[in-house]
Write an enzyme that holds these catalytic residues in place. Structure first.
Site, PDB file in Angstrom:
ATOM      1  N   GLU A  90       0.830  -1.215   0.000  1.00 22.95           N
ATOM      2  CA  GLU A  90       0.000   0.000   0.000  1.00 22.95           C
ATOM      3  C   GLU A  90       0.863   1.264   0.000  1.00 22.95           C
ATOM      4  OE1 GLU A  90      -2.977  -0.328  -0.757  1.00 22.95           O
ATOM      5  OE2 GLU A  90      -3.749  -2.182   0.102  1.00 22.95           O
ATOM      6  N   GLY A  91       1.841   1.297  -0.894  1.00 24.27           N
ATOM      7  CA  GLY A  91       2.758   2.429  -0.990  1.00 24.27           C
ATOM      8  C   GLY A  91       2.068   3.764  -1.173  1.00 24.27           C
TER       9      GLY A  91
END
Length: 198
Positions: A90-91
């Site tokens: 979930e950058g």
């Protein structure tokens, strides 16, 4: 992807829309590194509590243990010296500092793998992801299948009460099948409030 053993560190980005298999691919790469007896640390943003707060989990049920963190500085602080592979899920939820953190980790000889959405629900670049894509050695853009027409989907459609979301709605809204659909460019819709007022 051709990787030279013994080389210095590098950055890999796995991006695409929702339901394109980003988490599955991250988990696959982490498991391969673990099979090779490499020291791996997995991080995820603490906002992601869809399936389990202490695991990276795919929509299909695959999961792997992760350390929840709320900032890129937390990642840099928690990475151990002997860690060889740093995986980040979930950058897009992280601050812009994630780009520099990933670069510093790669400069220290670590393989850094970041998975995340490259576009928000509006179809616009999302958080630090486009910048990571620019500095990464390897970028894989995955695609889903459009849930309306069956074409290749590169966008994420947000649905609120059965209707497409408005452009000025908050960028971040954590959800899964109840809130988001995979869409192609043609079927992706973002409402504008001024259009509804006419």
């Amino acid at each position: 992807m051709e990787i030279v053993s013994g080389a210095s560190g590098w950055i890999e980005v796995i991006c695409g829309g929702m339901y394109s298999g980003k988490s599955e691919e991250l988990i696959r790469r982490v498991r391969r590194a673990q099979i090779a007896k490499q020291k791996v640390q997995v991080f995820k943003h603490s906002l992601d509590i869809r399936y389990d707060k202490d695991y990276v989990a795919s929509h299909t049920g695959l999961k792997i243990e992760a350390i929840p963190v709320s900032s890129s500085a937390d990642i840099e602080r928690l990475v151990k010296d002997d860690t060889q592979v740093v995986a980040i899920e979930e950058g897009q939820f992280f601050d812009m500092g994630l780009v520099k953190v990933c670069q510093r980790l790669a400069d220290r000889g670590k393989r850094v793998i970041v998975a995340g959405l490259d576009q928000d629900f509006r179809g616009e670049p999302f958080g630090p992801m486009p910048y990571l894509m620019a500095v990464a050695e390897y970028v894989d853009k995955l695609h889903a299948i459009c849930m309306k027409c069956g074409n290749v989907a590169s966008r994420t459609q947000r649905i609120i009460d059965g209707k497409p979301a408005y452009y000025d709605d908050p960028i971040i809204l954590v959800g899964a099948f109840e809130t988001y659909e995979a869409r192609c460019r043609h079927c992706h819709v973002v409402l504008r409030r001024e259009e509804d007022e006419k």
